[in-house]
Design an enzyme around this catalytic site. Structure first.
Site, short mmCIF file in Angstrom:
data_model
loop_
_atom_site.label_atom_id
_atom_site.label_comp_id
_atom_site.label_asym_id
_atom_site.label_seq_id
_atom_site.Cartn_x
_atom_site.Cartn_y
_atom_site.Cartn_z
N ASP A 158 3.15 -4.80 8.45
CA ASP A 158 1.57 -3.78 7.68
C ASP A 158 0.23 -4.75 7.65
O ASP A 158 0.25 -5.98 6.88
CB ASP A 158 1.79 -3.09 6.52
CG ASP A 158 0.75 -2.41 6.29
OD1 ASP A 158 -0.74 -2.90 6.44
OD2 ASP A 158 0.48 -1.84 5.30
N CYS A 163 -4.35 2.92 -3.64
CA CYS A 163 -3.43 3.25 -3.03
C CYS A 163 -1.83 2.10 -3.56
O CYS A 163 -1.45 1.98 -2.21
CB CYS A 163 -4.04 3.84 -1.59
SG CYS A 163 -5.03 4.87 -0.81
N GLN A 188 -4.92 -5.56 6.71
CA GLN A 188 -5.78 -6.15 6.04
C GLN A 188 -6.00 -7.20 6.70
O GLN A 188 -6.32 -8.24 6.74
CB GLN A 188 -5.82 -5.75 4.83
CG GLN A 188 -5.59 -5.03 3.92
CD GLN A 188 -7.32 -4.44 3.96
OE1 GLN A 188 -8.42 -5.34 4.00
NE2 GLN A 188 -7.24 -3.22 3.62
N LYS A 240 -11.07 -0.67 9.80
CA LYS A 240 -10.79 -2.50 9.13
C LYS A 240 -10.99 -3.16 9.87
O LYS A 240 -11.25 -4.60 9.18
CB LYS A 240 -9.12 -2.60 8.40
CG LYS A 240 -8.43 -0.85 8.01
CD LYS A 240 -7.94 -1.43 6.44
CE LYS A 240 -7.66 -0.03 5.94
NZ LYS A 240 -8.00 0.25 5.16
N HIS A 298 0.57 -1.61 0.12
CA HIS A 298 -0.05 0.13 0.16
C HIS A 298 0.78 1.62 0.07
O HIS A 298 2.45 1.08 0.94
CB HIS A 298 -0.52 -0.32 1.67
CG HIS A 298 -1.94 0.82 1.68
ND1 HIS A 298 -1.85 2.23 1.57
CD2 HIS A 298 -3.35 0.76 0.84
CE1 HIS A 298 -3.09 2.58 1.62
NE2 HIS A 298 -3.76 2.42 1.45
#
Ligand code: PLP
Length: 413
Positions: free
Chosen positions: A207, A371, A210, A233, A130
């Site tokens: 990261d 993104c 998600q 999220k 991202h």
């Protein structure tokens, strides 16, 4: 006698009742919300926690002696302990609240990068990051005279461990990788990637924006040094997230921002900094957001995560099979292990047109670059359409979405 235990399942009809927004009609159709990788909807437990905080406990944290401030501080620190348990971090001092995943990565890129990156060094990311795991590192590299290097991905949208290992060189100083791709749905083998990086003594950030809503995450088992997540999220409010950081690394890093609460003492000559995690939480934080984040963690933790993963894998599998049967549709990303996302293009139809037509049918998806412009460039497409799933989505909703795509196909001939 063999005892067969049934795999855990989600009671999706009951779960849907927790989300007031899902009951509405959009353009005369029942809302089918398939834009969860963008942001999830919020259960009543989170909405109530936000309202109750402002109605009953609102006060600033860590500063006053009065009862409301004590209650607000307890709620704020209680949420930190919840995030710690969710991630299985060793210590609540290792959880820093941030505005979201973006700020969490910026914090590390800025604070760690400013301190340790030198001219000629390299920071390694993957081709499927991202923008929030590209741009902060580009900025840190530009300041230090270092270089950003991206590990390539296969046509299926996977990272090959050999390619990853080959990208790490004597010049590599930091590795920052996405756990689950928001553009492709790929679940990366982060445990193995961390092990490879650790073999070479490199710090690793993962990261997890998600990943956390879809998979069980254990930062100690992953072995990473930093892990970032975003409340919105995972059924929580917007504008709040967290950074997990190994205490030894956070301790050795300078503050990200200066101001109130992050200090131990201030004179015009010299400031000394607060202990972890407050050293990284300058100013009045998003207290209500943190309280809502804590409620979202409780909401997510009531589920058996194996059941969540399986339910969402069923949705991805069903969507994939049905999309493959629509003429002119091509999936972007076919990793063997995907979570929560199907990304696709349709011959002769711009993704934005797909999104607009689906919206008229009450179906919310995302179209664009997500993104993740390097991913679009990798596949030679300007944009994709993306359906993304959450605990409250059903196979019927997937059918409604693919049926509507057939209408798009007919409209465009
Ligand atoms: C993989 C990934 N990382 C980071 C982010 C940024 O999260 P936030 O905008 O909540 O800071 C997102 C948001 O889409 C994401 O999908």
């Amino acid at each position: 006698m063999t005892v067969h235990t049934l795999p855990p399942v989600l009671d999706v009809a009951r779960i849907r009742e927790d989300f007031p927004i899902l009951g509405q009609r959009v353009h005369g159709h029942p809302l089918v919300y398939l834009d969860n990788a963008n942001t999830t909807q919020k259960p009543r437990a989170v909405l109530d926690a936000l309202a109750r905080y402002y109605a009953e406990d609102n006060a600033n944290v860590h500063r006053s002696t009065h009862l409301l401030s004590e209650r607000a501080t307890r709620a704020y620190e209680g949420a930190r302990a919840r995030v710690q348990r969710l991630l299985n971090a060793r210590d609540s001092r290792e959880i820093v609240f941030t505005r979201g995943c973006t700020e969490a990565i910026n914090l590390v890129a800025s604070s760690w990068g400013r301190t340790y990156l030198r001219p000629g060094d390299e920071v390694v990311v993957t081709w499927m990051e991202h923008h929030s795991n590209i741009v902060p590192w580009q900025m840190a590299c530009a300041q230090a005279g270092a270089t950003l290097r991206a590990v390539p991905i296969t046509d299926a949208g996977e990272i090959e461990l050999d390619a990853f290992a080959a990208a790490l060189s004597g010049r590599t100083r930091f590795v920052s990788v996405i756990h689950v791709s928001n553009a492709l749905g790929t679940v990366n083998p982060v445990r193995e990637m961390v092990a490879i990086a650790k073999d070479r003594g490199l710090p690793v950030l993962v990261d997890g924006a998600q990943a956390v809503p879809h998979l069980p995450v254990d930062v100690q088992a992953l072995g990473c040094d930093f892990y970032t997540l975003s409340a919105h999220k995972m059924y929580g409010p917007t504008g709040i997230g967290a950074l997990y950081g190994r205490a030894a690394l956070l301790d050795a890093m300078p503050p990200y921002q200066g101001g109130g609460d992050m200090i131990a003492s201030v004179t015009f000559e010299k400031t000394t900094y607060n202990t972890l995690p407050y050293k990284f939480e300058a100013g009045t934080p998003n207290i209500a957001g943190v309280v809502g984040f804590g409620a979202a963690v409780d909401y997510l933790r009531q589920f058996d995560m194996a059941a969540v993963t399986r339910h969402e894998a069923d949705l991805v599998e069903h969507a994939t099979a049905r999309l493959d049967a629509v003429p002119g549709v091509r999936l972007i990303g076919r990793a063997r292990h995907r979570a929560g996302v199907v990304s696709f293009v349709m011959d002769g139809v711009h993704p934005h047109d797909i999104g607009t037509i689906l919206d008229r049918e009450g179906i919310a998806i995302r179209t664009g670059q997500h993104c993740a412009q390097p991913v679009m460039d990798r596949y030679g497409v300007p944009a994709t359409a993306r359906a993304s799933f959450a605990v409250y989505n059903t196979l019927d909703e997937v059918d409604a979405f693919v049926d509507a795509l057939r209408t798009v196909r007919e409209l465009f001939g």
